[in-house]
Design a protein around this motif. Structure first.
Motif, PDB file in Angstrom:
ATOM      1  N   TYR A 154       0.855  -1.186   0.000  1.00  0.00           N
ATOM      2  CA  TYR A 154       0.000   0.000   0.000  1.00  0.00           C
ATOM      3  C   TYR A 154       0.886   1.228   0.000  1.00  0.00           C
ATOM      4  O   TYR A 154       1.952   1.231   0.599  1.00  0.00           O
ATOM      5  CB  TYR A 154      -0.907   0.023   1.242  1.00  0.00           C
ATOM      6  N   VAL A 156       0.696   5.667   0.127  1.00  0.00           N
ATOM      7  CA  VAL A 156       0.020   6.956   0.208  1.00  0.00           C
ATOM      8  C   VAL A 156       1.018   7.976  -0.323  1.00  0.00           C
ATOM      9  O   VAL A 156       2.155   8.056   0.164  1.00  0.00           O
ATOM     10  CB  VAL A 156      -0.380   7.298   1.661  1.00  0.00           C
ATOM     11  N   ASP A 158       1.516  11.889  -2.920  1.00  0.00           N
ATOM     12  CA  ASP A 158       0.968  13.090  -3.543  1.00  0.00           C
ATOM     13  C   ASP A 158      -0.136  13.701  -2.678  1.00  0.00           C
ATOM     14  O   ASP A 158       0.046  13.892  -1.488  1.00  0.00           O
ATOM     15  CB  ASP A 158       0.465  12.789  -4.966  1.00  0.00           C
ATOM     16  N   GLU A 159      -1.269  14.000  -3.269  1.00  0.00           N
ATOM     17  CA  GLU A 159      -2.358  14.664  -2.554  1.00  0.00           C
ATOM     18  C   GLU A 159      -2.886  13.811  -1.407  1.00  0.00           C
ATOM     19  O   GLU A 159      -3.222  14.331  -0.342  1.00  0.00           O
ATOM     20  CB  GLU A 159      -3.494  14.995  -3.529  1.00  0.00           C
ATOM     21  N   ALA A 160      -2.945  12.489  -1.590  1.00  0.00           N
ATOM     22  CA  ALA A 160      -3.417  11.618  -0.526  1.00  0.00           C
ATOM     23  C   ALA A 160      -2.509  11.685   0.703  1.00  0.00           C
ATOM     24  O   ALA A 160      -2.976  11.650   1.841  1.00  0.00           O
ATOM     25  CB  ALA A 160      -3.521  10.175  -1.015  1.00  0.00           C
ATOM     26  N   ASN A 163      -3.275  15.003   2.404  1.00  0.00           N
ATOM     27  CA  ASN A 163      -4.577  14.923   3.086  1.00  0.00           C
ATOM     28  C   ASN A 163      -4.484  14.098   4.372  1.00  0.00           C
ATOM     29  O   ASN A 163      -5.067  14.467   5.382  1.00  0.00           O
ATOM     30  CB  ASN A 163      -5.640  14.348   2.154  1.00  0.00           C
ATOM     31  N   LEU A 164      -3.771  12.997   4.314  1.00  0.00           N
ATOM     32  CA  LEU A 164      -3.624  12.169   5.506  1.00  0.00           C
ATOM     33  C   LEU A 164      -2.848  12.925   6.589  1.00  0.00           C
ATOM     34  O   LEU A 164      -3.210  12.884   7.763  1.00  0.00           O
ATOM     35  CB  LEU A 164      -2.917  10.847   5.161  1.00  0.00           C
TER      36      LEU A 164
END
Length: 168
Positions: A154, A156, A158-160, A163-164
């Motif tokens: 998995y 995460v 860039d934008e993710a 955001n996280l």
């Protein structure tokens, strides 16, 4: 003078990369990315690599030289197994120039990294491989590597990732 490490193949030597190798390392990264169809994703720069590899020492690089010419590299770093309570070595990239493949150079580099893992008291030596890369998969299995089929990677980014991070 760069310290060369003898291998079982007389014309093939290994050495740990030095700061002066940053351009070469970036060239190898780009060649690997092109082979994988991911060249557009390479955003690393010489400055970033120098900072990461030689100032922060986030990873190490082995350069393979055949008859005195650089023909491949491996970039690796230590990870940690909480279950084992010990470090391992994670191989991020291994690349041998296409014209030099089939001579056993990649196997020698992997064998050297396994030896390094043993010397550093590591319990594991692991890496990822793209699912479509059948030649590499066959090669790795021939060396005794086993795929971790029960695991999914998995990520995460860039934008993710931003955001996280904001959720904290």
């Amino acid at each position: 003078m760069k310290e060369l490490i003898d291998t079982r193949l007389e014309d093939f030597k290994l050495r740990f990369a030095e700061k002066e190798d940053v351009t070469l390392i970036l060239d190898f990264i780009k060649e690997l990315a092109e082979y994988e169809g991911l060249l557009s994703e390479v955003v690393a720069t010489e400055k970033v690599l120098e900072e990461s590899l030689f100032h922060r020492k986030s990873a190490e690089v082995i350069i393979g030289e055949y008859q005195g010419k650089p023909v491949g590299f491996a970039l690796f770093f230590h990870n940690f197994s909480t279950f084992l309570g010990k470090e391992g070595i994670y191989l991020e990239d291994l690349y041998i120039k296409p014209e030099m493949r089939g001579k056993g150079l990649g196997g020698i580099i992997l064998s050297f990294l396994a030896k390094l893992a043993v010397e550093r008291n590591c319990e594991r030596f692991e890496w990822w491989c793209l699912d479509w890369n059948e030649p590499s998969i066959k090669f790795y299995k021939k060396l005794g590597a086993t795929p971790m089929d029960q695991w999914t990677v998995y990520r995460v980014h860039d934008e993710a990732l931003e955001n996280l991070a904001k959720k904290f």
